[in-house]
Enzyme design. Structure first.
Site, PDB file in Angstrom:
ATOM      1  N   ARG A 139      67.671  60.776 -28.137  1.00  0.00           N
ATOM      2  CA  ARG A 139      67.855  59.497 -26.905  1.00  0.00           C
ATOM      3  C   ARG A 139      69.583  59.450 -27.658  1.00  0.00           C
ATOM      4  NH1 ARG A 139      64.178  59.646 -24.348  1.00  0.00           N
ATOM      5  NH2 ARG A 139      62.894  58.107 -23.618  1.00  0.00           N
ATOM      6  N   HIS A 191      69.297  64.022 -18.832  1.00  0.00           N
ATOM      7  CA  HIS A 191      68.176  63.581 -18.867  1.00  0.00           C
ATOM      8  C   HIS A 191      66.704  64.767 -17.980  1.00  0.00           C
ATOM      9  CE1 HIS A 191      66.242  59.942 -21.536  1.00  0.00           C
ATOM     10  NE2 HIS A 191      65.327  61.449 -20.919  1.00  0.00           N
TER      11      HIS A 191
END
Ligand SMILES: NC(=O)c1ccc[n+]([C@@H]2O[C@H](COP(=O)([O-])OP(=O)(O)OC[C@H]3O[C@@H](n4cnc5c(N)ncnc54)[C@H](OP(=O)(O)O)[C@@H]3O)[C@@H](O)[C@H]2O)c1
Length: 313
Positions: free
Chosen positions: A228, A276
């Site tokens: 993350r 991502h």
């Protein structure tokens, strides 16, 4: 026995189609459809609006349609129900591909060869063996362990770091705060596959960067982050790339997504970026997974891969 699909930022059509194929006998609805909230028993979600899930009085389980669950644990009104996360070979295999690709990009000096090709220049460099490079994986969970196995098969030396004690053949394992420094000093390429929790937020900062091995064959340490974005202090990474304390980096996740056009990361030296996409949630594979879990649950088996709210992952 209706299934609700609430995916913010993703196209819902693929999920609806895949779920109807995986469970033709069930009703599958989207937030804008007409339905009685009392009929919703399962919610399949990605970044639902905070407070939305508490509006279903008969909800029994929440399925996060990705391995990470920080999009749910940050909802102060999340109902006190089991939260199931995705643990599926399709998703795990995708992440391992990203990790192997990016470790190899740095190990095989791809930035140098791409620049040389653009300049029509023939510039061979010395290449060391994989066994000379130590890859340190932060997070030895479902994704970290699979990536470790693939890297071991390629001949890399692999270290791992986790919160609690983990054991894995061929991997030197470290844990907790006391294990961090000895782990970092044995790491040439750091790979973060950590979930975002109160403990991991801003964890990879200047101090961590400066504690990485400096005696490896790459000429300096490298950082990969596909866990993350908020686990990494982007300013500290940028400074270290610019002044050469870091030899390179690969990022798939960012503190703010999409990465704003004005971010200095776009032009940072020796940085490979992907938006991502390291391990996308595939509607067909993951619908089969979720429906399989629901069928097993209704047959009396316990739900698997439950999130521990206390730990935050
Ligand atoms: N970029 C993408 O496309 C993408 C896709 C999917 C997932 N992800 C990210 O990948 C993360 C990992 O997924 P996973 O399925 O491997 O999760 P997981 O199985 O829950 O594993 C998490 C690992 O992190 C470790 N950990 C957690 N907090 C820690 C701490 N404070 N200190 C040290 N270690 C800590 C855990 O330690 P223990 O073993 O001791 O519990 C565990 O080894 C997800 O949470 C998500 O953020 C990214």
């Amino acid at each position: 026995m209706t299934i609700l699909v609430a995916v913010r930022g993703w196209k819902p059509d693929h999920w609806i189609r895949a779920l109807r194929e995986a469970a033709p006998d069930r009703r599958v609805v989207l937030p804008g459809d007409e339905f009685d909230p009392a009929t919703i028993r399962y919610a399949l979600v990605w970044k639902p609006e905070p407070g939305y899930l508490k509006t279903f009085p008969n909800l029994e389980a929440i399925f996060s349609l990705g391995a990470g669950v920080d999009h749910l644990t940050t909802d102060p009104d999340l109902p006190d129900l089991p939260v199931v996360r995705i643990v599926d070979p399709d998703l795990t295999g995708r992440m391992t591909e990203w990790v192997v690709l990016n470790v190899l990009l740095h190990h095989r000096r791809h930035a140098h060869y791409a620049a040389a090709q653009a300049a029509a220049s023939w510039k061979p460099l010395r290449q060391w063996a994989a066994g000379a490079v130590r890859v340190g994986i932060m997070g030895l969970g479902e994704l970290g362990r699979d990536a470790a196995r693939a890297l071991l098969a390629l001949g890399f030396k692999v270290n791992g770091w986790s919160r609690t004690e983990r054991r894995m053949d061929g991997v030197e394992c470290f844990r907790g705060a006391q294990g961090l420094a000895p782990f970092l000093v044995r790491t040439d390429i750091l790979v973060s596959l950590l979930p975002l929790t109160a403990e991991t937020e801003n964890l990879i900062d200047r101090a961590v960067i400066d504690a990485l091995a400096k005696d490896g064959p790459l000429g300096g340490p490298v950082i990969l982050n596909a866990g993350r974005g908020r686990s990494l202090v982007e300013r500290d990474l940028l400074d270290a790339l610019k002044d050469g304390r870091l030899k390179g980096a690969s990022l798939d996740v960012f503190a703010t997504e999409p990465l704003p056009p004005e971010s200095l990361l776009w032009n940072a030296p020796n940085l490979f970026m992907t938006p991502h996409v390291a391990a996308e949630s595939d509607p067909v594979a993951l619908s089969r997974y979720v429906i399989g879990e629901i069928v097993a649950y209704e047959a009396g088996q316990p739900l698997r891969h439950l999130v521990d709210r206390g730990k935050g992952y």
